[in-house]
Design a protein around this motif. Sequence first.
Motif, PDB file in Angstrom:
ATOM      1  N   PHE A   3      22.259 -23.384 -35.330  1.00 47.19           N
ATOM      2  CA  PHE A   3      22.992 -22.921 -33.846  1.00 47.19           C
ATOM      3  C   PHE A   3      23.624 -24.363 -33.446  1.00 47.19           C
ATOM      4  O   PHE A   3      25.124 -24.017 -33.052  1.00 47.19           O
ATOM      5  CB  PHE A   3      22.039 -22.621 -32.792  1.00 47.19           C
ATOM      6  CG  PHE A   3      22.550 -22.264 -31.327  1.00 47.19           C
ATOM      7  CD1 PHE A   3      23.097 -20.923 -31.294  1.00 47.19           C
ATOM      8  CD2 PHE A   3      22.608 -23.122 -30.637  1.00 47.19           C
ATOM      9  CE1 PHE A   3      23.497 -20.846 -30.078  1.00 47.19           C
ATOM     10  CE2 PHE A   3      23.241 -22.894 -29.383  1.00 47.19           C
ATOM     11  CZ  PHE A   3      23.646 -21.552 -29.101  1.00 47.19           C
ATOM     12  N   ARG A   8      15.480 -27.677 -35.866  1.00 46.07           N
ATOM     13  CA  ARG A   8      16.682 -27.178 -35.138  1.00 46.07           C
ATOM     14  C   ARG A   8      17.369 -28.402 -34.475  1.00 46.07           C
ATOM     15  O   ARG A   8      18.608 -28.811 -34.225  1.00 46.07           O
ATOM     16  CB  ARG A   8      16.335 -26.165 -34.176  1.00 46.07           C
ATOM     17  CG  ARG A   8      17.549 -25.435 -33.329  1.00 46.07           C
ATOM     18  CD  ARG A   8      17.412 -24.497 -32.379  1.00 46.07           C
ATOM     19  NE  ARG A   8      16.318 -24.812 -31.445  1.00 46.07           N
ATOM     20  CZ  ARG A   8      15.820 -24.033 -30.380  1.00 46.07           C
ATOM     21  NH1 ARG A   8      16.080 -22.901 -30.436  1.00 46.07           N
ATOM     22  NH2 ARG A   8      15.094 -24.414 -29.612  1.00 46.07           N
ATOM     23  N   ALA A  23      10.713 -22.541 -27.813  1.00 42.11           N
ATOM     24  CA  ALA A  23      11.957 -21.974 -27.183  1.00 42.11           C
ATOM     25  C   ALA A  23      13.129 -21.854 -28.294  1.00 42.11           C
ATOM     26  O   ALA A  23      14.384 -22.209 -28.359  1.00 42.11           O
ATOM     27  CB  ALA A  23      12.744 -23.290 -26.331  1.00 42.11           C
ATOM     28  N   LEU A  24      12.391 -21.108 -29.534  1.00 38.79           N
ATOM     29  CA  LEU A  24      13.237 -20.808 -30.361  1.00 38.79           C
ATOM     30  C   LEU A  24      13.926 -19.595 -29.996  1.00 38.79           C
ATOM     31  O   LEU A  24      13.553 -19.016 -29.016  1.00 38.79           O
ATOM     32  CB  LEU A  24      12.525 -20.312 -31.830  1.00 38.79           C
ATOM     33  CG  LEU A  24      11.902 -21.367 -32.197  1.00 38.79           C
ATOM     34  CD1 LEU A  24      11.150 -20.933 -33.577  1.00 38.79           C
ATOM     35  CD2 LEU A  24      12.686 -22.234 -32.874  1.00 38.79           C
ATOM     36  N   PHE A  25      15.414 -19.128 -30.450  1.00 33.84           N
ATOM     37  CA  PHE A  25      16.079 -17.913 -30.297  1.00 33.84           C
ATOM     38  C   PHE A  25      15.420 -16.831 -30.606  1.00 33.84           C
ATOM     39  O   PHE A  25      15.605 -16.603 -31.972  1.00 33.84           O
ATOM     40  CB  PHE A  25      17.556 -18.333 -30.315  1.00 33.84           C
ATOM     41  CG  PHE A  25      18.115 -19.493 -29.899  1.00 33.84           C
ATOM     42  CD1 PHE A  25      17.924 -20.090 -28.605  1.00 33.84           C
ATOM     43  CD2 PHE A  25      18.894 -20.236 -30.679  1.00 33.84           C
ATOM     44  CE1 PHE A  25      18.437 -21.104 -27.954  1.00 33.84           C
ATOM     45  CE2 PHE A  25      19.230 -21.489 -30.311  1.00 33.84           C
ATOM     46  CZ  PHE A  25      19.075 -21.856 -29.063  1.00 33.84           C
ATOM     47  N   PRO A  26      14.768 -16.125 -30.007  1.00 34.62           N
ATOM     48  CA  PRO A  26      14.191 -14.866 -30.806  1.00 34.62           C
ATOM     49  C   PRO A  26      14.837 -13.831 -31.411  1.00 34.62           C
ATOM     50  O   PRO A  26      14.507 -13.350 -32.188  1.00 34.62           O
ATOM     51  CB  PRO A  26      13.242 -14.352 -29.434  1.00 34.62           C
ATOM     52  CG  PRO A  26      13.877 -14.641 -28.224  1.00 34.62           C
ATOM     53  CD  PRO A  26      14.786 -15.734 -28.528  1.00 34.62           C
ATOM     54  N   ASN A  27      16.101 -13.759 -30.926  1.00 34.61           N
ATOM     55  CA  ASN A  27      17.165 -12.964 -31.516  1.00 34.61           C
ATOM     56  C   ASN A  27      17.803 -13.418 -33.001  1.00 34.61           C
ATOM     57  O   ASN A  27      18.777 -12.796 -33.413  1.00 34.61           O
ATOM     58  CB  ASN A  27      18.170 -12.454 -30.587  1.00 34.61           C
ATOM     59  CG  ASN A  27      18.772 -13.759 -29.875  1.00 34.61           C
ATOM     60  OD1 ASN A  27      18.298 -14.650 -29.830  1.00 34.61           O
ATOM     61  ND2 ASN A  27      20.341 -13.526 -29.801  1.00 34.61           N
ATOM     62  N   MET A  28      17.460 -14.521 -33.168  1.00 34.76           N
ATOM     63  CA  MET A  28      17.947 -15.055 -34.608  1.00 34.76           C
ATOM     64  C   MET A  28      17.181 -15.591 -35.508  1.00 34.76           C
ATOM     65  O   MET A  28      15.808 -15.772 -35.288  1.00 34.76           O
ATOM     66  CB  MET A  28      18.710 -16.482 -34.219  1.00 34.76           C
ATOM     67  CG  MET A  28      19.837 -16.221 -33.055  1.00 34.76           C
ATOM     68  SD  MET A  28      20.634 -17.929 -32.808  1.00 34.76           S
ATOM     69  CE  MET A  28      21.675 -17.401 -31.413  1.00 34.76           C
TER      70      MET A  28
END
Lengths: 570, 362
Positions: free
Chosen positions: B99, B147, B86-91
């Motif tokens: 975050f 994270r 569940a990493l933020f793919p846009n970051m």
Amino acid sequence: MNTALKEYTASIDYGISSARTEIDRFIIPAVTIFIALLLFFFMLFPMWSILQLSFFKGGQFGISNFTLANFHKYFTTSYTLKALWHSLYISTVTTIIVIVIVFFFAYAMARTTISGKTFFRNIIMMPLIAPSIVQALALIYLFGRNGLITAHLLKIDWNIYGSVGIIFSEVLYCLPHAFVILYTTLSAVDIRLDEAAESLGATPFKVFTRITLPSAKYGIFSAAALTFNLTITDFGNPVVIGGNYNVLATEIYAQVTNLYRFDLGATISIILLVPSLMAFMLNYYVSRKTFSMISGAAKPVIPPSRPLQKVSYTLYCYLVAFSIIVIFATVIIGSFVKIWPYDWSLTLDHYNFPSIGGYSAIYTSVWVSLIVGICGSFITLVAGYVMETRKPFFKQFIYLLSVMPAAIPGLVMGLGYILAFNKPYYFFYGTPWIIVINIIICNFTLGILSSISNLRNIDPSVEEAAISLGGDTIRTFFRIIFPLSRVAFFQNFVYFFMRSMTTISAVIFLVSATVHLAAIEIIMLDNDGWTASANAMCTCIIVIVLIMLGVLQIVAKKTGGRPEGLAAEI
Amino acid sequence: MSKKLALENVSKHFGSLIAVNNVSIDIEPGEFLCFLGPSGCGKTTILRMITGFEQVTSGAIVYDGKVINDVIPQKRDFGIVFQSYALFPNMTVTQNVAFGLKMRKMPKKLIDERVTEILALIGLTGWESHYPSQLSGGQQQRVALGRAIAIKPNVLLLDEPLSALDAKIRVRLRTVIKRLQEELGITMIYVTHDQEEALALSDRVVIMRDGEFMQIGSPWEIYKQPKSSFIAEFVGTSNFIPGTKKNEKIQFGQLEFAVAGIENVEEEKIYLAIRPENIEMVDVTISAEDCIPSNVVEVTAEVINFLGAIVRITFILEEEEMLVDLPEKEFEKINLKRKDLLKLYFPPEAFHVYTELFRKLI
């Protein structure tokens, strides 16, 4: 490492602000209520106005005022009653023709190894970039009283006006819509089933009738229902090529604009609503089944087609593509020649639009479409997010409201807007803003469905991760959800923009002496006998939509999204 | 330091389905606790109730002496690591780790420092500006770990964090997680269906089935003293012998086994469980004089599976298919082939005695 540990064991220094989380509780309910109110006020209220006017004396709601007089009048007047039969006839015939043509076309794209598939796929999507009037205009130029083919090449007296013309133009108009559904279905069904049947000794014909057709049956029903709905609700083509052959859509327009019989217009709207609603519900019902059949199962490479099969499918696809190209070529060439088909010298005269609207109509259309594109894709994304990820109490209710616009013919919605909002205190009536709202609402369903399907592709854990790290709704939406929905947002933008540039039926009642739209100008020009200028206006719209598609293709490429040609935009 | 977390009579119903049924446990500060069970046993539901993504139907989740049932996830300050990363793919890696700190309005300078520390801790220094799609699965899960711990949670919840990874990387990351937990002293609550993982990592393991706790204990206790036939079957491997008690012995077909500790068993119908590695091979792993004759049986080797360190032999005893494990070194000496005869010894104290059987005998 040691300093890291020391730092780590220190107490939490920065917490989540309580005020923010307090406000956060109200955001989802507030947005949900906003969406519900929007749909209530701009969809249900106009529809209610139509019901009121058709079922109650003088449009005054009340038990004692209830009357079926309007319907009685409709069904006893043979001229208006004919419109119903005409509509049903046209729609049924068109549906059958479209499904047969498109099924084999989609089969060629999904199941054979012919070359030039990208070309064919892009060509069959072309009708989407023009108003549903371009077909009628072109057919008149080719087969009309002074048609290039009928009057000049074959020198026969026959012309295409009437039911034949409507059917031909509707067929050419509905191709892309049916294609998207059938192509998806045929690509999704496991091709190994066919191979298994063949290995068990079935003849190609048996494979086709026993395996291919049944496995695509939901797709066929769905495409048929959609085609039927599009045809019966279309206004542009029949009004231009229908001549004296009236259909429900043209009859509504005639009653309202020519005879000022709003009550009869409303009544015919209700009559039109019944079959279109039924087709919509059939489509809605079977399309859920279609998608339940589409699994993520591995799709093996298509086996090479037999030479004869390849040649015949290639020829067939060229034939379909050629018909579409001829339509567009006729309109575009027609706009540049002096007098079709007598004087072929080139001229730009037709681009000096003789009507009041002219270039200002194009200008209005473009900025209205830009606003519709941005607002429409944003609202449907937010609404989809609120509905899908948060599952509020009345999720189902909002969902139902959101799919309703697809069932309501644009012309009916437009009439509803006049009846509901033509009051002095609705300041937005008579401005371009009511057109913006109307187009957004009319196309709300497809927008929200594509937003939802995109949101469902986002791993729910990603959002939960953001929340567990302290993200509130607004920041989670703008930092995570929105960036991840970028491609869907672009696609929705293109969809709303195209619809807004090309729609006729939704807005024909909403243009006024001061607000002109390019697509409506086509009808006005054609009506006043300026057919070449109508073609020119059509060409302008096509060029603008193509430019927008090109720009977005570049933007999408730059930002990492990869829409695959026109097909991806639908 | 970490604070104490407790579940008190917690239940969760989804409509008529009871996902979690009245469970209680105290989780000690700094403890590594595993919820282990087959899929659908309710372990993930428990984790989601602790995180706040699911509401409890009844009972209380108590943290630091306060009931937190109604506290929203954002305010619970628990870190979560997901199975799907569940990493933020846009970051980038840095933006992902930062975050939670940004959400806390931490000054940028402090964020930069913290991110540097965390990346050092998870061994990803130098990968700051990479996007998740440019990382391997193992690296992505390290970022997810980093994270989650960047916000200094008191409790870290891990939902099958390793099950999407290759076997080799899984073992390596296991060590990373265990080391982080020991060094940082965070309470870790770990959900898995992989018994090896649970036994290797935990201070205590909770075995779950059908929404209930079957046994809570150290990995050693769970393995050596399974409280029920379900656990004997689910953790490790067991052979089951359905028998009847007669004259302080257990009858099984023609056989009569001497079994330790059956004096107090009332029931007549008995199920014995014995692990394949606890069955001895006469004259190979045990000498004949050390055996009680009634517990020696002669069988045929039906299937021989070479598993590396051990060799697993399938044999049939009184129509029941059973397994015996032999260390590879011993196996090498005897040169056993399919259909050869084997003399096996079932030590009386190696049996676990149950009065009911969880699974059907295959």
